[in-house]
Structures are given as structure tokens and as C-alpha cells.
Scaffold this motif. Structure first.
Motif, mmCIF file in Angstrom:
data_model
loop_
_atom_site.group_PDB
_atom_site.id
_atom_site.type_symbol
_atom_site.label_atom_id
_atom_site.label_comp_id
_atom_site.label_asym_id
_atom_site.label_seq_id
_atom_site.Cartn_x
_atom_site.Cartn_y
_atom_site.Cartn_z
ATOM 1 N N GLU A 128 4.905 -33.342 0.603
ATOM 2 C CA GLU A 128 4.813 -31.991 1.146
ATOM 3 C C GLU A 128 6.140 -31.545 1.771
ATOM 4 N N TYR A 129 6.806 -32.455 2.491
ATOM 5 C CA TYR A 129 8.124 -32.116 3.047
ATOM 6 C C TYR A 129 9.112 -31.816 1.923
ATOM 7 N N CYS A 130 9.083 -32.624 0.869
ATOM 8 C CA CYS A 130 9.993 -32.390 -0.258
ATOM 9 C C CYS A 130 9.719 -31.046 -0.924
ATOM 10 N N SER A 131 8.457 -30.643 -0.974
ATOM 11 C CA SER A 131 8.095 -29.387 -1.637
ATOM 12 C C SER A 131 8.615 -28.167 -0.892
ATOM 13 N N LEU A 132 9.003 -28.335 0.374
ATOM 14 C CA LEU A 132 9.542 -27.226 1.158
ATOM 15 C C LEU A 132 11.005 -26.952 0.831
ATOM 16 N N ASN A 133 11.636 -27.840 0.073
ATOM 17 C CA ASN A 133 13.033 -27.674 -0.322
ATOM 18 C C ASN A 133 13.110 -27.123 -1.739
ATOM 19 N N ASP A 134 14.078 -26.249 -1.966
ATOM 20 C CA ASP A 134 14.188 -25.599 -3.267
ATOM 21 C C ASP A 134 15.117 -26.313 -4.239
ATOM 22 N N GLU A 135 15.821 -27.363 -3.763
ATOM 23 C CA GLU A 135 16.755 -28.040 -4.655
ATOM 24 C C GLU A 135 16.001 -28.720 -5.808
ATOM 25 N N PRO A 136 16.594 -28.709 -7.000
ATOM 26 C CA PRO A 136 15.951 -29.388 -8.147
ATOM 27 C C PRO A 136 15.657 -30.857 -7.862
ATOM 28 N N CYS A 137 16.521 -31.506 -7.064
ATOM 29 C CA CYS A 137 16.304 -32.928 -6.755
ATOM 30 C C CYS A 137 14.986 -33.138 -6.020
ATOM 31 N N HIS A 138 14.664 -32.230 -5.098
ATOM 32 C CA HIS A 138 13.414 -32.373 -4.353
ATOM 33 C C HIS A 138 12.206 -32.040 -5.229
ATOM 34 N N LYS A 139 12.376 -31.093 -6.133
ATOM 35 C CA LYS A 139 11.283 -30.791 -7.055
ATOM 36 C C LYS A 139 10.998 -32.004 -7.951
ATOM 37 N N LEU A 140 12.071 -32.704 -8.325
ATOM 38 C CA LEU A 140 11.901 -33.920 -9.108
ATOM 39 C C LEU A 140 11.145 -34.976 -8.308
ATOM 40 N N LEU A 141 11.483 -35.102 -7.039
ATOM 41 C CA LEU A 141 10.805 -36.078 -6.183
ATOM 42 C C LEU A 141 9.327 -35.747 -6.017
ATOM 43 N N VAL A 142 8.996 -34.472 -5.921
ATOM 44 C CA VAL A 142 7.599 -34.066 -5.764
ATOM 45 C C VAL A 142 6.764 -34.602 -6.929
ATOM 46 N N GLY A 143 7.249 -34.430 -8.144
ATOM 47 C CA GLY A 143 6.524 -34.921 -9.311
ATOM 48 C C GLY A 143 6.385 -36.431 -9.316
ATOM 49 N N ARG A 144 7.453 -37.110 -8.934
ATOM 50 C CA ARG A 144 7.418 -38.567 -8.933
ATOM 51 C C ARG A 144 6.502 -39.111 -7.839
ATOM 52 N N LEU A 145 6.521 -38.486 -6.689
ATOM 53 C CA LEU A 145 5.648 -38.940 -5.602
ATOM 54 C C LEU A 145 4.181 -38.701 -5.933
ATOM 55 N N THR A 146 3.894 -37.621 -6.632
ATOM 56 C CA THR A 146 2.517 -37.367 -7.071
ATOM 57 C C THR A 146 2.060 -38.449 -8.039
#
Length: 261
Positions: free
Chosen positions: A90-108
Motif C-alpha cells: 500500500e505504501y508503494c502504491s502511493l508512489n507514482d514511479e514505475p519502480c514502485h508500480k513494479l514492486l506493487v505487482g511483485r508484492l501482490t
């Protein structure tokens, strides 16, 4: 939920997830994303069963144990880890950088795999029969809840991809680097505890007379176990925390030795 209550709930859910046929399961196995499983009225999971009111609960094998058993302790920590990774996501999803979007998918994806880890932990092999094997029902459950080597190699691939983009470590670092990074560090520390609990549960099974029907059967050389996955996951979370800090433009705090007296 917390502690042993969460562990027993996780055991029931893991057992049910493991018992589902492929077409009944959520489609995260095919798409790498945990989708909500909308059960029909006939298959709705009862939230309270009252079967654990006397301090005992069932494993996926059907065996009933005390709720302070090593297996339920391990399940409780795996459940806590899943929540911690959800917070980090959820914290990562608050960031707009592509790197954080990538992390969101991996953490899910990792949260989905942790439910599979729970199914594995909730299915400890019972002692073998006199003929050296298990019943066909037990064998089917052991196969259904087995770990896949691809889950570990997948983590290793992600670790290598992120690590190539990070500066080399020359000092010890303190958990830091922003809320996303810090939450990943926290998940890493919980992951280490979950790994220790799983190892303890496997050891308790060996000492309790499981012998070859216990840890050895599911922990032979080269065979992936829950402890192996959690060990690699903690490495992933450490690198992911550094990756998140860099993506957010936050500096990591370096450990400094106390001045000599």
C-alpha cells in the motif's frame, strides 16, 4: 486477527485453498495476481466454527493439535508476514514511479505465494505406515500442497534485476529510506522470524518421531521447502527496500560506529 487465533484461521483457509481443484481456485496461479474468490452461497466459508473453543484446531491432514503447537506458531508468523507485505504494498502504491508500480505487482504475487506456503506448513507429513508409505489420501494432500522451485528462482531473478540498478553496499545500513522502504525492511524482519518458526516446526516434527515421514520427506537435498522460500524472500525484501529508497530519491542511513572512549 493476531497470534494463535490468526494461525488457526489461516490453517482453515490454507486447507480450503489447497483442497480446491484448479478451476475452483482464484486465477492468480495463471496471471500472477491474487483475485478475490467470490464463493457461491453453497461454498461460503463460515467465519466461526466453534471447533477451536477448547484450544485445539485442525491441520489440513485432519489431525487436531493444540493451538500453541509449533505448526500453528509458524502459521501465525506467516500470516503476520502477509499483512506486513500488504502494508508495504500500500505504501508503494502511493508512489507514482514505475519502480514502485513494479514492486506493487511483485508484492501482490508474493502475498499469493505466502498462502501457498501456509498450505504447505499446515500439511506436515504424518509418520509413514508399516509398508513405508502413506495412504492415497495423505499422498494427494502432500502433492497438492508441495512447493514449486519456480517460486524461489522467480525471487532470485527479481533480486538480481533490482540489485543491478543499486550502488554496491560498502557499509551497514539502518532501516530507512522513506515509508515504503522502511515498511519493506519491517516485512523483512518478520520474514526472518517466520522462517525461524517454520524451521522450528519442521524440527519438532523430526523430534516427535516423524523421521523420514517428517522433515526428511519434504526436505530432501535440492527439494524446495517453505523455509527455503522464506529465506530467499527475506533477501528479496532487503533489496526491494533499497530499490524503493533509490526510486523515491531518499538516502539510506549509514551505520556509524560509536566513537572510541
Amino acid at each position: 486477527l493476531c497470534g494463535r487465533a490468526a494461525a488457526t484461521r489461516l490453517s482453515r483457509l490454507c486447507g480450503r485453498a489447497a483442497a480446491m481443484t484448479t478451476w475452483q481456485r482464484p486465477q492468480h496461479l495463471a496471471h500472477g495476481v491474487c483475485r478475490r474468490f467470490v464463493a457461491s452461497e453453497a461454498s461460503r466459508i463460515t467465519i466461526y466454527t466453534k471447533t477451536g473453543d477448547k484450544g485445539r484446531s485442525s491441520l489440513f491432514t485432519g489431525e487436531r493439535r493444540r493451538k500453541d503447537d509449533a505448526v500453528f506458531e509458524a502459521l501465525g508468523d506467516v500470516d503476520e508476514l502477509t499483512v506486513a507485505i500488504g502494508v508495504a504494498r500500500e505504501y508503494c502504491s502511493l508512489n507514482d514511479e514505475p519502480c514502485h508500480k513494479l514492486l506493487v505487482g511483485r508484492l501482490t504475487e508474493i502475498q499469493c505465494r505466502l498462502l501457498d506456503v501456509g498450505s504447505y506448513v499446515a500439511t506436515p507429513p504424518p509418520p509413514k505406515k508399516e509398508n513405508g508409505g502413506h495412504s492415497s489420501e495423505v499422498e494427494a494432500k502432500l502433492q497438492r500442497t508441495s512447493m514449486q522451485s519456480g517460486w524461489v528462482t522467480g525471487l532470485e531473478t527479481w533480486i538480481d534485476e533490482m540489485d543491478r540498478e543499486l550502488p554496491a553496499l560498502t557499509n551497514f545500513i539502518l532501516p530507512s529510506g522513506g515509508l515504503s522502504s522502511l515498511s519493506l525492511h519491517q516485512a523483512r524482519s518478520i520474514c526472518r522470524r517466520a522462517e525461524r518458526r517454520v524451521v522450528a516446526a519442521e524440527g519438532a516434527l523430526e523430534r516427535g518421531g516423524g523421521g523420514e515421514g517428517g522433515k526428511g520427506e519434504r526436505g530432501q537435498s535440492g527439494q524446495v521447502t517453505a523455509a527455503v522460500y522464506l529465506n530467499r524472500l527475506s533477501d528479496f525484501l532487503f533489496v526491494a527496500a533499497r530499490y524503493s529508497a533509490q526510486a523515491a530519491g531518499r538516502e539510506e542511513t549509514i551505520y556509524k560506529r560509536s566513537p572510541a572512549k
